[in-house]
Design an enzyme around this catalytic site. Structure first.
Site, PDB file in Angstrom:
ATOM      1  N   LYS A 126       0.842  -1.205   0.000  1.00 21.11           N
ATOM      2  CA  LYS A 126       0.000   0.000   0.000  1.00 21.11           C
ATOM      3  C   LYS A 126       0.878   1.255   0.000  1.00 21.11           C
ATOM      4  CE  LYS A 126      -2.199  -1.453   3.747  1.00 21.11           C
ATOM      5  NZ  LYS A 126      -1.553  -2.783   3.884  1.00 21.11           N
ATOM      6  N   THR A 127       1.884   1.267   0.882  1.00 25.31           N
ATOM      7  CA  THR A 127       2.793   2.419   0.936  1.00 25.31           C
ATOM      8  C   THR A 127       3.508   2.574  -0.403  1.00 25.31           C
ATOM      9  OG1 THR A 127       3.145   1.902   3.263  1.00 25.31           O
ATOM     10  CG2 THR A 127       4.714   3.420   2.255  1.00 25.31           C
TER      11      THR A 127
ATOM     12  N   ASP B  40      -1.356   6.504   6.399  1.00 22.29           N
ATOM     13  CA  ASP B  40      -1.348   5.066   6.691  1.00 22.29           C
ATOM     14  C   ASP B  40      -2.193   4.848   7.945  1.00 22.29           C
ATOM     15  OD1 ASP B  40      -0.718   2.452   6.310  1.00 22.29           O
ATOM     16  OD2 ASP B  40       1.387   2.615   6.884  1.00 22.29           O
TER      17      ASP B  40
ATOM     18  N   THR C  51      -5.673  -1.610   7.141  1.00 29.72           N
ATOM     19  CA  THR C  51      -5.784  -3.067   7.183  1.00 29.72           C
ATOM     20  C   THR C  51      -7.192  -3.456   7.630  1.00 29.72           C
ATOM     21  OG1 THR C  51      -4.909  -2.849   9.415  1.00 29.72           O
ATOM     22  CG2 THR C  51      -3.370  -3.582   7.724  1.00 29.72           C
TER      23      THR C  51
ATOM     24  N   ARG D 237       6.548  -8.182   1.333  1.00 32.42           N
ATOM     25  CA  ARG D 237       7.500  -7.828   2.386  1.00 32.42           C
ATOM     26  C   ARG D 237       8.128  -9.079   2.991  1.00 32.42           C
ATOM     27  NH1 ARG D 237       4.959  -4.577   6.393  1.00 32.42           N
ATOM     28  NH2 ARG D 237       5.514  -2.755   5.176  1.00 32.42           N
TER      29      ARG D 237
HETATM   30  N1  LIG Z   1       3.802  -5.166  -6.101  1.00 31.48           N
HETATM   31  C1  LIG Z   1       5.036  -5.173  -5.628  1.00 31.48           C
HETATM   32  N2  LIG Z   1       6.061  -5.458  -6.436  1.00 31.48           N
HETATM   33  C2  LIG Z   1       7.326  -5.514  -5.925  1.00 31.48           C
HETATM   34  N3  LIG Z   1       7.642  -5.281  -4.638  1.00 31.48           N
HETATM   35  C3  LIG Z   1       6.653  -4.974  -3.811  1.00 31.48           C
HETATM   36  C4  LIG Z   1       5.309  -4.900  -4.254  1.00 31.48           C
HETATM   37  N4  LIG Z   1       4.525  -4.577  -3.217  1.00 31.48           N
HETATM   38  C5  LIG Z   1       5.336  -4.458  -2.162  1.00 31.48           C
HETATM   39  N5  LIG Z   1       6.623  -4.698  -2.508  1.00 31.48           N
HETATM   40  C6  LIG Z   1       7.767  -4.720  -1.589  1.00 31.48           C
HETATM   41  O1  LIG Z   1       7.287  -5.087  -0.288  1.00 31.48           O
HETATM   42  C7  LIG Z   1       7.683  -4.142   0.694  1.00 31.48           C
HETATM   43  C8  LIG Z   1       6.469  -3.842   1.567  1.00 31.48           C
HETATM   44  O2  LIG Z   1       5.548  -3.057   0.867  1.00 31.48           O
HETATM   45  P1  LIG Z   1       4.792  -1.815   1.544  1.00 31.48           P
HETATM   46  O3  LIG Z   1       5.605  -1.197   2.629  1.00 31.48           O
HETATM   47  O4  LIG Z   1       4.332  -0.927   0.448  1.00 31.48           O
HETATM   48  O5  LIG Z   1       3.547  -2.562   2.187  1.00 31.48           O
HETATM   49  P2  LIG Z   1       2.292  -1.974   2.955  1.00 31.48           P
HETATM   50  O6  LIG Z   1       1.068  -2.650   2.401  1.00 31.48           O
HETATM   51  O7  LIG Z   1       2.307  -0.497   2.933  1.00 31.48           O
HETATM   52  O8  LIG Z   1       2.516  -2.506   4.385  1.00 31.48           O
HETATM   53  P3  LIG Z   1       2.225  -1.783   5.762  1.00 31.48           P
HETATM   54  O9  LIG Z   1       0.800  -1.393   5.709  1.00 31.48           O
HETATM   55  O10 LIG Z   1       2.552  -2.859   6.740  1.00 31.48           O
HETATM   56  O11 LIG Z   1       3.194  -0.626   5.810  1.00 31.48           O
HETATM   57  C9  LIG Z   1       8.216  -2.934  -0.057  1.00 31.48           C
HETATM   58  O12 LIG Z   1       9.430  -2.530   0.482  1.00 31.48           O
HETATM   59  C10 LIG Z   1       8.425  -3.377  -1.486  1.00 31.48           C
HETATM   60  O13 LIG Z   1       9.809  -3.581  -1.713  1.00 31.48           O
END
Ligand SMILES: Nc1ncnc2c1ncn2[C@@H]1O[C@H](COP(=O)(O)OP(=O)(O)OP(=O)(O)O)[C@@H](O)[C@H]1O
Length: 339
Positions: free
Chosen positions: A68-69, A113, A163, A222
């Protein structure tokens, strides 16, 4: 408590943090999977750019670590604007939100977030900010001098992430023009993410090695990246540097990740349902207190994957372990009928 999983974003050391940063995709083309969201976003971004308007507000739902981030960063990058980030819990008073809103530039992206955790009073400020691009701020201390001042804001795009889909109020949800539900990734998609990350990390990995990590990464990029980094250590110390299926298997077992990709926390939950509640049904609250875990951790971080993989079923009377769970944990269904 699965501290590693929960704290991995908050206590990364500098080196890990910069590695994490280098693995983040920067553009929609580099972002693997989530095809529907990506396709739609590509159109909306292009249209907004052509009309020279700000992009509509975006709400992203999904378990932690699904990207998401990363998507919020990509949106700002693709729009060619600045990203401002804040988390819901950091907004304690309306003033905290006003402080971020009033520094936004035209077309900027504000990423909130855990948006479900902002206080109600701040949520109400967001309504006018999102709809009319203005906020009303109360100034003056005494009853006589107190008055409300309208502050205009430049058009901006709010990206909210959560989430907990059920915890967003409908007035807030209705103000988002674009809503995306992020799904767990398929092993083939994680395979591509692992290949890409390995090449950024300068690590050699063969297809079977990448697939083994992909299959055991809880459908989560992740987790895939974290396991890749750890398995890389095993390849370096126990092998010749190349990540093969055998090295991946050895590393993952040492990390307590089993053949289905379940970790210690997953297995504790499943074992508790079987051993302490005869396979269920058991309510989430009871299960959480039995395990000494927070209900939210179980409900939003651990359980969604177990449900999706068919290890748990939800019934009106609580969670039950499925036949797949009994088989996987090598238990016999004796006291309860198989589901
Ligand atoms: N679609 C994708 N393709 C490649 N790498 C990805 C992808 N999505 C996420 N990642 C990798 O996974 C890691 C985690 O992603 P991210 O921090 O955006 O998750 P999030 O959903 O925001 O989690 P949270 O809510 O726990 O922060 C990132 O550092 C990125 O390198």
């Amino acid at each position: 408590m699965d501290t590693e999983r929960i704290s991995e974003t908050s206590v990364l050391n500098d080196e890990e943090a910069s590695l994490e940063k280098s693995l983040r995709p920067q553009t929609l083309d580099e972002y693997i999977g989530q095809e529907k969201i990506k396709r739609n976003l590509a159109v909306f971004i292009q249209a907004a750019k052509q009309r020279q308007e700000s992009l509509d507000h975006i709400l992203l739902f999904g378990p932690p670590g699904l990207g998401k981030t990363t998507l919020a960063m990509i949106v700002a990058n693709e729009l060619g604007t600045k990203l401002h980030t804040i988390t819901g819990p950091a907004i304690e008073r309306t003033g905290d939100l006003a402080a971020v809103l009033t520094v936004l530039g035209p077309g900027d992206v504000l990423f909130i977030d855990e948006i479900h955790r902002i206080p109600k009073s701040a949520e109400e400020i967001l309504y006018s900010a999102m709809e009319d691009f203005c906020i009303d701020i109360l100034i003056g201390k005494s009853e006589e001098t107190k008055r409300s001042v309208r502050v205009p804001l430049p058009p901006f795009t709010l990206v909210g992430a959560t989430t907990k889909a059920g915890m967003i109020s409908s007035p807030l949800r209705d103000r988002f023009g674009i809503i995306g539900h992020l799904e767990y990734y398929k092993p083939e998609e994680l395979f591509q993410i692992i290949r890409r990350s390995a090449s950024i990390l300068d690590t050699v990995i063969d297809d079977e090695g990448a697939m083994e990590i992909a299959r055991r990464s809880r459908g989560t990029p992740r987790v895939a990246n974290r396991l890749l980094k750890r398995v890389r250590d095993f390849a370096q110390i126990k092998g010749n540097g190349l990540i093969t299926k055998a090295i991946a298997d050895q590393g993952l077992l040492a990390l307590d990740i089993d053949s289905e990709g379940l970790d210690t926390m997953d297995r504790r939950i499943l074992s508790a349902i079987i051993d302490q509640f005869r396979g269920g049904p058991v309510g989430i609250e009871t299960l959480a207190s039995t395990l000494g875990e927070g209900r939210d951790t179980l409900e939003y971080m651990v359980e969604p994957f177990l449900l999706q993989q068919g290890f748990i079923q939800r019934t009106p009377r609580g969670r039950i372990a499925t036949e797949k769970t009994y088989q996987h944990l090598g238990r016999v269904i004796s006291e309860r009928r198989a589901v």
